[in-house]
Design an enzyme around this catalytic site. Structure first.
Site, mmCIF file in Angstrom:
data_model
loop_
_atom_site.group_PDB
_atom_site.id
_atom_site.type_symbol
_atom_site.label_atom_id
_atom_site.label_comp_id
_atom_site.label_asym_id
_atom_site.label_seq_id
_atom_site.Cartn_x
_atom_site.Cartn_y
_atom_site.Cartn_z
ATOM 1 N N LYS A 16 0.811 -1.218 0.000
ATOM 2 C CA LYS A 16 0.000 0.000 0.000
ATOM 3 C C LYS A 16 0.847 1.273 0.000
ATOM 4 O O LYS A 16 0.375 2.340 -0.372
ATOM 5 C CB LYS A 16 -0.970 -0.017 1.170
ATOM 6 C CG LYS A 16 -2.019 -1.128 0.983
ATOM 7 C CD LYS A 16 -3.107 -1.109 2.006
ATOM 8 C CE LYS A 16 -4.193 -2.114 1.679
ATOM 9 N NZ LYS A 16 -3.776 -3.515 1.918
HETATM 10 C C1 LIG Z 1 -4.407 -4.550 1.349
HETATM 11 C C2 LIG Z 1 -3.624 -5.810 1.233
HETATM 12 C C3 LIG Z 1 -3.994 -6.844 0.340
HETATM 13 C C4 LIG Z 1 -5.255 -6.753 -0.506
HETATM 14 O O1 LIG Z 1 -5.139 -5.817 -1.546
HETATM 15 P P1 LIG Z 1 -6.456 -5.317 -2.334
HETATM 16 O O2 LIG Z 1 -6.006 -4.202 -3.180
HETATM 17 O O3 LIG Z 1 -7.425 -4.907 -1.276
HETATM 18 O O4 LIG Z 1 -6.943 -6.492 -3.131
HETATM 19 C C5 LIG Z 1 -3.178 -7.961 0.253
HETATM 20 N N1 LIG Z 1 -2.075 -8.096 1.023
HETATM 21 C C6 LIG Z 1 -1.686 -7.129 1.884
HETATM 22 C C7 LIG Z 1 -0.471 -7.347 2.703
HETATM 23 C C8 LIG Z 1 -2.434 -5.957 2.022
HETATM 24 O O5 LIG Z 1 -2.046 -5.010 2.897
#
Ligand SMILES: *Cc1c(COP(=O)(O)O)cnc(C)c1O
Length: 454
Positions: free
Chosen positions: A110
């Site tokens: 993120k």
């Molecule tokens: C947010 C997150 C996901 C999921 O990603 P999306 O974009 O919501 O599909 C997967 N793995 C980790 C470690 C995350 O922080």
């Protein structure tokens, strides 16, 4: 370039306004009016660094930001990554790579979007001579990444609510040990759903929203999706030319934001063979891609908590494409889904997507197998990506978090506890959190007292 709402009942906006708005006023999500075609530029992109590539990609969309300004916003967004490649692509075996997306400040993918979003917000404050207060609810990674995108930024404050005692201790430290005076970690007495319901009410209060120039941080912001396209492109360009056309990206998936970005890039003229949507036991998307029915279920807490979702909030963007870019049809699908909790697509076209589902018991076994077979430590989210690999394709598994964020699960699976220097530093710092009730009134009062630009 202009950006439309998937629901078609609100005017198209330029990039900066669409980013500042987040969720469209008609309840829809913003998408580019037309998708550009990058197929003729791929050869020229080969030699670019991550930040240069990101700039060349984003400038096609962010046409309302002067090129030099955009270039410096982008450059600043990728200076806090610990690996010089930013998103290193590592070969594990024949036809198998891992794309590591966890070298940013909070050790999860993120950061790619939220470092950029933080800089875009800060830029907007500067040119409009305004302050901004950012508010979000988190069950872990998003809140931490959003905080680290705005830490210490003049003219901004960020308020993140999370369920007290229900995020991992390291995640809490990433939010509550920053020492920054524009960051407020609000530990609410309640569940994530309580916190989210309170926020929804606060955002519905137009007067309060305008008074504090309140902006939401959530997974549906247009800038997040576009920022995430870039690491797919970067990885594709680093594969041997003979493998590129046969690549399948395997994406640990919750809200469908990450994998949607890759798929949109494919639609912009980058020849990617397909995408695997790897869910945990909260498998609404696995069921969709195998049966054509989209039906909510109960969230069951899992070992991969950032994928514990009930409804995949970015999925509406895929629906828009799937129903022939017709906003009226999107509204019909969303209305029925809201009313009944399910929607069955007739002749569902899953395009180049396939899906897998991984239970908690399988996550532990996969972590052990991946460690044994490749000497690689996958975090519990990434482990879901290793569930099934396509034998006839070049698999690129996206590693969405560092294993060091989940020491207990990893130790239980392989007897080794991964660490990361940034997390060790956090353990020495004091936790500063504000315990409050999960009510709109309590959160409002807190913001009234601490917001910037009062
Ligand atoms: C947010 C997150 C996901 C999921 O990603 P999306 O974009 O919501 O599909 C997967 N793995 C980790 C470690 C995350 O922080």
């Amino acid at each position: 370039m202009k950006f439309l709402s998937t629901r078609g009942q609100t005017p198209a906006l330029g990039f900066s306004d669409a980013v500042a708005t987040g969720l469209a006023p008609d309840g829809g999500l913003y998408l580019p009016e037309t998708l550009p075609d990058f197929s003729g530029r791929l050869a020229a992109f080969e030699k670019l660094s991550y930040a240069e590539l990101c700039f060349e990609f984003l400038r096609v969309f962010a046409t309302d930001i002067p090129a030099d300004t955009l270039r410096s916003i982008v450059a600043a967004s990728y200076t806090r990554f610990s690996d010089p490649a930013i998103a290193p692509l590592k070969p594990l075996a024949k036809n198998l790579y891992v794309l590591e997306l966890f070298h940013g400040p909070t050790l999860a993918f993120k950061d790619f979007a939220l470092q950029l979003l933080g800089n875009l917000y800060a830029h907007q404050c500067e040119v409009r001579r305004q302050t901004i207060n950012v508010l979000g609810a988190t069950s872990g990674d998003t809140g931490a990444a959003a905080i680290h995108g705005l830490i210490g930024r003049p003219g901004t404050a960020i308020f993140i609510t999370y369920p007290d005692g229900r995020v991992s201790p390291l995640q809490e430290r990433q939010m509550a040990c920053t020492g920054a005076d524009n960051v407020f970690a609000l530990a609410v007495d309640g569940t994530f759903d309580d916190a989210q319901a309170a926020l929804k009410e606060i955002f519905a209060d137009q007067e309060f929203r305008t008074r504090h120039r309140l902006s939401a941080v959530n997974s549906i912001n247009l800038a997040r999706v576009l920022a995430q396209c870039v690491y797919y492109l970067h990885a594709w360009l680093r594969l041997p030319a003979s493998e590129r056309g046969n690549v399948e990206f395997v994406v640990p998936t919750g809200n469908f934001g990450n994998v949607l970005a890759g798929w949109m890039l494919q639609k912009m003229g980058v020849p990617i063979r397909g995408f695997r949507v790897a869910t945990n036991q909260n498998d609404i998307l696995h069921r969709l891609f195998t049966t054509g029915e989209y039906r909510v279920g109960d969230v069951q807490p899992s070992l991969a908590p950032s994928m514990d979702i009930q409804v995949a909030s970015n999925f509406e963007r895929f629906i828009w494409f799937a129903v022939g870019r017709d906003p009226e049809k999107v509204r019909a699908v969303m209305a029925e889904f809201k009313r009944t909790g399910a929607y069955r697509f007739e002749n569902f076209n899953r395009d180049t997507f396939s899906a897998s589902r991984t239970t908690d018991a399988e996550i532990a076994a996969i972590i052990a197998r991946v460690y044994r077979d490749y000497g690689y430590i996958a975090d519990p989210h990434t482990a879901c990506g290793f569930k099934e690999l396509a034998p006839d394709r070049v698999n690129v598994v996206l590693a969405t978090a560092s294993p060091a964020k989940f020491p207990d699960t990893i130790r239980a699976a392989i007897g080794v506890e991964p660490t990361d220097p940034s997390l060790e530093v956090l353990k020495t710092k004091p936790i500063v959190k504000h315990r409050i009730p999960a009510t709109p009134a309590a959160i409002r009062a807190f913001i009234d007292a601490r917001a910037v630009g009062r």
